[in-house]
Design a protein around this motif. Structure first.
Motif, mmCIF file in Angstrom:
data_model
loop_
_atom_site.group_PDB
_atom_site.id
_atom_site.type_symbol
_atom_site.label_atom_id
_atom_site.label_comp_id
_atom_site.label_asym_id
_atom_site.label_seq_id
_atom_site.Cartn_x
_atom_site.Cartn_y
_atom_site.Cartn_z
ATOM 1 N N ARG A 13 18.548 -19.222 -13.604
ATOM 2 C CA ARG A 13 19.404 -19.768 -14.592
ATOM 3 C C ARG A 13 20.645 -18.819 -14.742
ATOM 4 N NH1 ARG A 13 15.599 -22.536 -13.446
ATOM 5 N NH2 ARG A 13 13.732 -23.478 -14.912
ATOM 6 N N SER A 14 21.286 -19.346 -15.799
ATOM 7 C CA SER A 14 22.632 -18.648 -15.926
ATOM 8 C C SER A 14 22.388 -17.139 -16.304
ATOM 9 C CB SER A 14 23.482 -19.472 -17.080
ATOM 10 O OG SER A 14 22.717 -19.330 -18.204
ATOM 11 N N ASP A 15 21.333 -16.623 -16.904
ATOM 12 C CA ASP A 15 20.948 -15.406 -17.325
ATOM 13 C C ASP A 15 20.000 -14.623 -16.712
ATOM 14 O OD1 ASP A 15 18.870 -16.831 -18.088
ATOM 15 O OD2 ASP A 15 18.703 -16.132 -20.263
ATOM 16 N N SER A 16 19.193 -15.405 -15.624
ATOM 17 C CA SER A 16 18.071 -14.849 -15.021
ATOM 18 C C SER A 16 17.820 -15.354 -13.630
ATOM 19 C CB SER A 16 16.868 -14.800 -15.692
ATOM 20 O OG SER A 16 16.499 -16.056 -16.165
ATOM 21 N N LEU A 17 17.062 -14.459 -12.800
ATOM 22 C CA LEU A 17 16.428 -15.065 -11.465
ATOM 23 C C LEU A 17 14.898 -15.063 -11.621
ATOM 24 C CD1 LEU A 17 18.695 -12.397 -9.272
ATOM 25 C CD2 LEU A 17 19.410 -14.882 -9.984
ATOM 26 N N TYR A 18 14.522 -15.912 -10.649
ATOM 27 C CA TYR A 18 13.056 -15.685 -10.456
ATOM 28 C C TYR A 18 12.579 -15.690 -9.039
ATOM 29 C CZ TYR A 18 8.256 -16.397 -11.764
ATOM 30 O OH TYR A 18 6.813 -16.054 -12.044
ATOM 31 N N VAL A 19 12.408 -14.506 -8.414
ATOM 32 C CA VAL A 19 12.222 -14.236 -7.202
ATOM 33 C C VAL A 19 10.704 -14.263 -6.741
ATOM 34 C CG1 VAL A 19 12.844 -12.607 -5.067
ATOM 35 C CG2 VAL A 19 14.365 -12.893 -7.060
ATOM 36 N N THR A 20 10.478 -14.905 -5.462
ATOM 37 C CA THR A 20 9.055 -14.895 -4.965
ATOM 38 C C THR A 20 8.852 -14.166 -3.593
ATOM 39 O OG1 THR A 20 8.323 -16.660 -6.600
ATOM 40 C CG2 THR A 20 6.889 -16.096 -4.812
ATOM 41 N N ILE A 21 8.198 -13.311 -3.436
ATOM 42 C CA ILE A 21 7.874 -12.754 -2.144
ATOM 43 C C ILE A 21 6.579 -13.700 -1.601
ATOM 44 C CG2 ILE A 21 7.389 -10.828 -0.484
ATOM 45 C CD1 ILE A 21 8.754 -9.037 -2.592
ATOM 46 N N SER A 22 6.717 -14.552 -0.828
ATOM 47 C CA SER A 22 5.694 -15.631 -0.565
ATOM 48 C C SER A 22 4.489 -14.935 0.569
ATOM 49 C CB SER A 22 6.244 -17.061 0.069
ATOM 50 O OG SER A 22 7.071 -17.449 -0.792
ATOM 51 N N LEU A 23 3.835 -13.981 0.172
ATOM 52 C CA LEU A 23 2.738 -13.224 0.966
ATOM 53 C C LEU A 23 1.555 -13.149 -0.089
ATOM 54 C CD1 LEU A 23 4.865 -10.260 2.373
ATOM 55 C CD2 LEU A 23 4.321 -12.129 3.779
ATOM 56 N N PRO A 24 0.335 -13.708 0.873
ATOM 57 C CA PRO A 24 -1.021 -13.445 -0.044
ATOM 58 C C PRO A 24 -1.473 -12.277 0.078
ATOM 59 C CG PRO A 24 -1.295 -14.368 2.205
ATOM 60 C CD PRO A 24 0.241 -14.388 2.110
ATOM 61 N N ASP A 25 -2.382 -11.651 -0.816
ATOM 62 C CA ASP A 25 -3.181 -10.613 -0.746
ATOM 63 C C ASP A 25 -2.360 -9.258 -0.836
ATOM 64 O OD1 ASP A 25 -5.300 -12.128 -1.713
ATOM 65 O OD2 ASP A 25 -5.770 -12.551 0.599
ATOM 66 N N VAL A 26 -1.353 -8.935 -1.218
ATOM 67 C CA VAL A 26 -0.255 -7.839 -1.014
ATOM 68 C C VAL A 26 -1.080 -6.747 -1.136
ATOM 69 C CG1 VAL A 26 2.148 -6.681 -1.359
ATOM 70 C CG2 VAL A 26 1.484 -9.406 -0.864
ATOM 71 N N LYS A 27 -1.018 -5.610 -0.407
ATOM 72 C CA LYS A 27 -1.563 -4.300 -0.701
ATOM 73 C C LYS A 27 -0.775 -3.099 -0.437
ATOM 74 C CE LYS A 27 -5.851 -6.318 -1.132
ATOM 75 N NZ LYS A 27 -6.097 -6.650 -2.449
ATOM 76 N N SER A 28 -0.867 -2.275 -1.027
ATOM 77 C CA SER A 28 0.080 -0.907 -0.754
ATOM 78 C C SER A 28 1.594 -1.269 -0.992
ATOM 79 C CB SER A 28 -0.188 -0.374 0.796
ATOM 80 O OG SER A 28 -1.503 -0.028 0.929
ATOM 81 N N GLU A 29 1.903 -2.217 -2.084
ATOM 82 C CA GLU A 29 2.988 -2.247 -2.240
ATOM 83 C C GLU A 29 4.070 -1.252 -2.997
ATOM 84 O OE1 GLU A 29 1.346 -3.162 -5.936
ATOM 85 O OE2 GLU A 29 0.752 -3.569 -3.980
ATOM 86 N N SER A 30 5.179 -1.407 -2.526
ATOM 87 C CA SER A 30 6.245 -0.503 -3.029
ATOM 88 C C SER A 30 7.427 -1.321 -3.405
ATOM 89 C CB SER A 30 6.685 0.511 -2.106
ATOM 90 O OG SER A 30 7.798 1.443 -2.599
ATOM 91 N N ILE A 31 7.873 -1.469 -4.701
ATOM 92 C CA ILE A 31 8.744 -2.284 -4.893
ATOM 93 C C ILE A 31 9.887 -1.206 -5.907
ATOM 94 C CG2 ILE A 31 9.550 -4.388 -6.605
ATOM 95 C CD1 ILE A 31 6.797 -5.344 -5.885
ATOM 96 N N THR A 32 11.297 -1.428 -5.467
ATOM 97 C CA THR A 32 12.249 -0.581 -6.087
ATOM 98 C C THR A 32 13.414 -1.654 -6.372
ATOM 99 O OG1 THR A 32 11.576 1.083 -4.933
ATOM 100 C CG2 THR A 32 13.846 1.191 -6.042
ATOM 101 N N LEU A 33 13.718 -1.783 -7.671
ATOM 102 C CA LEU A 33 14.767 -2.463 -7.962
ATOM 103 C C LEU A 33 15.804 -1.582 -8.696
ATOM 104 C CD1 LEU A 33 15.933 -5.523 -8.520
ATOM 105 C CD2 LEU A 33 15.001 -5.469 -10.756
ATOM 106 N N THR A 34 16.971 -1.723 -8.234
ATOM 107 C CA THR A 34 18.273 -1.274 -8.891
ATOM 108 C C THR A 34 19.043 -2.392 -9.711
ATOM 109 O OG1 THR A 34 19.650 -1.047 -7.063
ATOM 110 C CG2 THR A 34 18.112 0.793 -7.525
ATOM 111 N N ASP A 35 20.231 -1.983 -10.192
ATOM 112 C CA ASP A 35 21.026 -3.115 -10.693
ATOM 113 C C ASP A 35 21.822 -3.918 -9.849
ATOM 114 O OD1 ASP A 35 20.244 -2.154 -13.274
ATOM 115 O OD2 ASP A 35 22.157 -1.177 -13.659
ATOM 116 N N ASP A 36 21.794 -3.236 -8.566
ATOM 117 C CA ASP A 36 22.105 -4.238 -7.439
ATOM 118 C C ASP A 36 21.571 -4.630 -6.024
ATOM 119 O OD1 ASP A 36 22.595 -1.556 -6.584
ATOM 120 O OD2 ASP A 36 24.631 -1.623 -6.296
ATOM 121 N N LYS A 37 20.187 -3.965 -6.224
ATOM 122 C CA LYS A 37 19.541 -3.855 -4.908
ATOM 123 C C LYS A 37 17.997 -3.927 -5.173
ATOM 124 C CE LYS A 37 19.561 -1.355 -0.694
ATOM 125 N NZ LYS A 37 20.025 -0.233 0.120
#
Length: 218
Positions: A13-37
C-alpha cells in the motif's frame, strides 16, 4: 552446503508492505529488519533457507512486525515516512534479485488507483507477533498476545489487587472519590456493601403477616 534461497511474495500500500516467506513449518528462524534491509535464515523440513536484500526505499523497523505461522512467515513492514506516500515500482533495490527471488502476492495485491476502496492490509493474523524493532507485540505495542501484554500492557506477574495497592500508594486516581482518591472509592464501595447487607437483613425480618388485612372484631 549453501542455504537455499527463501521464496518471497509481496504486496504493498502507499504506506506499508506485506512480505511473506513462503515456507511451511519454519524452525530456528532468525529475522533482522533494519530501515533499509531484511535478513532471514531458517529451516523448513530438512533444508536451510536464507535471504538477504536491500529494500527499494527506506522502512520503519520500529513500527514493523512479523509472525511465524504454520505455512509461512508473514511480515507487516511500515514504509518510512515521506512527504508523499507512494507505491514502489518494485520491492528490492537490486532488479536482478527481484526477478529471481520475489513474486507478487496476488491475494493481497491492489492497484494504486484501487487502494482507497480496498483499504489497508488485514493484519489480524499477526496479533501476538514479534516486533522487529526491539519491542514485542504488534508494532511494539503491548497488546494481547505480546509478551507482558495482558490487559492494556499490565506488567507480567502484576495482578489487579497489587495494582490497586500500587495506585493507592500513588494517591489514587484523580476524580474518583474526591480528595481521598482510591481511598474515597474504597469507602464508597464499603458503604454500598453495607447498604446491601442492611437491605438483606431488613427483608429477612419482614414476615408474611405484614401483608394480611386486620381481622374485624365480631
Amino acid at each position: 552446503m549453501p542455504a537455499n534461497t527463501a521464496p518471497i511474495k509481496w504486496a504493498q500500500r502507499s504506506d506499508s508492505l506485506y512480505v511473506t516467506i513462503s515456507l511451511p513449518d519454519v524452525k530456528s528462524e532468525s529475522i533482522t529488519l533494519t530501515d533499509d534491509k531484511l535478513v532471514f535464515t531458517g529451516t523448513s523440513g530438512a533444508n536451510e533457507y536464507a535471504c538477504d536484500f536491500e529494500f527499494f526505499k527506506g522502512c520503519d523497523a520500529e513500527k514493523s512486525t512479523y509472525k511465524v505461522l504454520p505455512r509461512s512467515v508473514q511480515m507487516f513492514i511500515v514504509k518510512a515516512e515521506e512527504e508523499e506516500e507512494e507505491f514502489w515500482p518494485r520491492l528490492l533495490k537490486d532488479k536482478a534479485k527481484e526477478k529471481n527471488q520475489v513474486k507478487i502476492d496476488w491475494d493481497k495485491y491492489v492497484d494504486e488507483d484501487e487502494e482507497e476502496e480496498a483499504g489497508g492490509f488485514d493484519t489480524s493474523g499477526l496479533e501476538g507477533g514479534q516486533g522487529m524493532g526491539g519491542m514485542p507485540g504488534m508494532g511494539g505495542m503491548g497488546g494481547p498476545g505480546g509478551p507482558g501484554g495482558g490487559m492494556g500492557g499490565m506488567p507480567p506477574g502484576m495482578d489487579m489487587e497489587a495494582l490497586m495497592a500500587q495506585m493507592g500508594g500513588m494517591g489514587g486516581m484523580p476524580g474518583m472519590g474526591g480528595e481521598g482518591g482510591m481511598g474515597g472509592m474504597e469507602e464508597m464501595m464499603a458503604k454500598m456493601k453495607g447498604d446491601l447487607e442492611n437491605k438483606g437483613g431488613d427483608e429477612g425480618e419482614d414476615s408474611d403477616d405484614d401483608d394480611l388485612p386486620d381481622l374485624e372484631e365480631s
